[in-house]
Design an enzyme around this catalytic site. Sequence first.
Site, PDB file in Angstrom:
ATOM      1  N   LYS A 282       0.743  -1.313   0.053  1.00 24.22           N
ATOM      2  CA  LYS A 282       0.014   0.008  -0.049  1.00 24.22           C
ATOM      3  C   LYS A 282       0.853   1.134   0.002  1.00 24.22           C
ATOM      4  O   LYS A 282       1.769   1.276   0.835  1.00 24.22           O
ATOM      5  CB  LYS A 282      -1.012   0.137   1.360  1.00 24.22           C
ATOM      6  N   GLU A 367     -19.361  -4.894  11.078  1.00 26.56           N
ATOM      7  CA  GLU A 367     -20.292  -4.217  11.911  1.00 26.56           C
ATOM      8  C   GLU A 367     -21.259  -5.074  12.629  1.00 26.56           C
ATOM      9  O   GLU A 367     -21.710  -4.696  13.893  1.00 26.56           O
ATOM     10  CB  GLU A 367     -20.933  -3.088  11.241  1.00 26.56           C
ATOM     11  N   ARG A 395     -25.369  -1.875   8.017  1.00 26.02           N
ATOM     12  CA  ARG A 395     -25.213  -3.395   7.678  1.00 26.02           C
ATOM     13  C   ARG A 395     -25.194  -3.864   9.011  1.00 26.02           C
ATOM     14  O   ARG A 395     -25.236  -5.105   9.068  1.00 26.02           O
ATOM     15  CB  ARG A 395     -23.844  -3.707   7.564  1.00 26.02           C
TER      16      ARG A 395
END
Length: 643
Positions: A282, A367, A395
């Site tokens: 990254k 979540e 969600r």
Amino acid sequence: MSDYLSRINGIDDLKRLKGSQLKELAAEIREFLLENISQTGGHLASNLGTVELTIALHHYLNSPTDKIIWDVGHQAYTHKILTGRKDCFVNLRQKGGMSGYPKCSESPHDIIGAGHSSTSISAAVGLSLARENLDQIGDIYAVIGDGALTGGMAFEALNHAGHIGSDINVILNDNEMSIADNVGAISNYLSNLRNDPTLKKVKEDIEFLINKIPKFGKTVSNTVDRVKDALKYSFIQGVLFEEFGFNYLGPVDGHNIIELMKYFKQAEAVAGPVLLHVITRKGKGYPPAENNPDKFHGVGPFNIEDGSSKKMKSKASYSQIFGETLKRMGAVDKRIAGITAAMPSGTGMEIFANSYPERYYDVGIAEQHAITMSTGLAKGGMKPVCAIYSTFLQRAYDQVIHDAAIQNIDLTIAVDRAGIVGNDGETHQGLFDYSFLRPVPNLVMMAVRDAEQLQQMLFTAVNYQGPAVLRYPRGSAAGEYIPQKVSDLKEIEIGKAEELIKIESEMDLTILAVGSTVEPARKAAEILNNNGHQTALVDARFIKPLDEEMIIRALKNSKNILTVEEQVLAGGFSSAVLELAADRNIPLKNFKRIGIGDEFVTHGGMEEMKKEYQLDARGILKKALSLLARAEEVNRLWPEKKD
């Protein structure tokens, strides 16, 4: 430097390049991304990490006949460049400009729109079934990060794909990150695949033995790297994925374009679902982003030389105030625990985590698990505070009802990024939480107007016996932030609104505002009162329960009523007021609402989008004057600035 990028206006142009030309193109794209994102802001580290992978995919495949599905989609900038949208980057994530995520209306190459994580494999399975039923052609590739793989939906899709033998290829883009460092068993498992000690020992032993051979030792030793991948496949089997019914290939260097395409060919020779494990870095190619990928995940305009922000440091954010207040409360009450779903810095929860790591839990992109685990903590005697972005709380809706509300659990849900969030657009706007939470029994819901009130409301929520939701927006907090001692914090009476400008009899207008709309409404009300329009202002403070007594008094004593909320109108705060009026048989005179209509709010700057939906002070003033039949006065009272 080469100039291949200037010739790339579509996939066909890319396919004319070969070998070392593709490597040079990758370097050009990184430079292009840095130059453009440093001006507009956007997702930087994730896109720098997937340049070679994207080039390899588009060079090998024939999009859009072959379909590439980007999980989350914040790593798809190179995809946009290669599919003819290079010139759109000057307006990246700006109002009316190009989205920062895949968007079907932008290009036929954006097969599936995305913005949330863990959806790509499910979409790929569906596309493969459609291909099968309709006798279509084309390969299907889903690109999912190791962070997104922590989401349960990804495993539901892996399970189904393996069960039915879907002919899909899943590329696991493993950069050891989501936004913050990955957590959990899946992260550890992938780390073991990357850094298997058996492989390392075997490689060292082979090199030692070969180097013992005189004369030919060094020459032969150089061939070790070429058998590295074969050794990996021999000694590191992707057992987890094989058990799901996938053929596992890799790990492979995600920055080696030629090697990647060899693996794509190998994957296509295998029948059924394939998982290709690709290792990327990254932020690759830009040291500040490589060293701090979390900081450079989503950035505003910055200076390329050192990565410093071009914007002046702003006031304390709501997230910061939340984190610092929770930290102070955690020092006093050892039962307080902090929970987040892979967003420790974004929610401010890392401030609490740094002081009380033993009471802090990052569950990854999960979540649903975060909410239900929090109910377990509460049942065990803790006081859990679970911080989740509004758009991601969607969600976990079933868990809020089934696990928290029905059982009346002592849980605080801190809803960050509530309201308009700006440049991330439709998938990230926090505009539905009033509507989907308001109908839930046992739930208390508060909305913050400024820095002081956030501290008081957090204290109230944590000490409330039952599930409490605390909603606050993105960005700098309104009002002055003066950190308060826990001993000075006072609980707000549940369901009690605050009369900021008193309701007298026969008011010309009463503005009922809530949360982030209170301060701009106050400015509008002050201008109205200074110009002879008798105006009251109420900060509702609570979406549920409403202060029925105060709202009824406002309805009965005002010629005009204006409600203001930074969320969709359907089912929101204004709907609650209208329901109350209907239930109590209170006739409404002139009643208008400001909020979001039946539409999705696209990307653009926060202030610019608030202005568009009349959620700024001038917009509220304009709507109020139209109610008072004085619409023509707005330009005199608040002249509009010319762009």
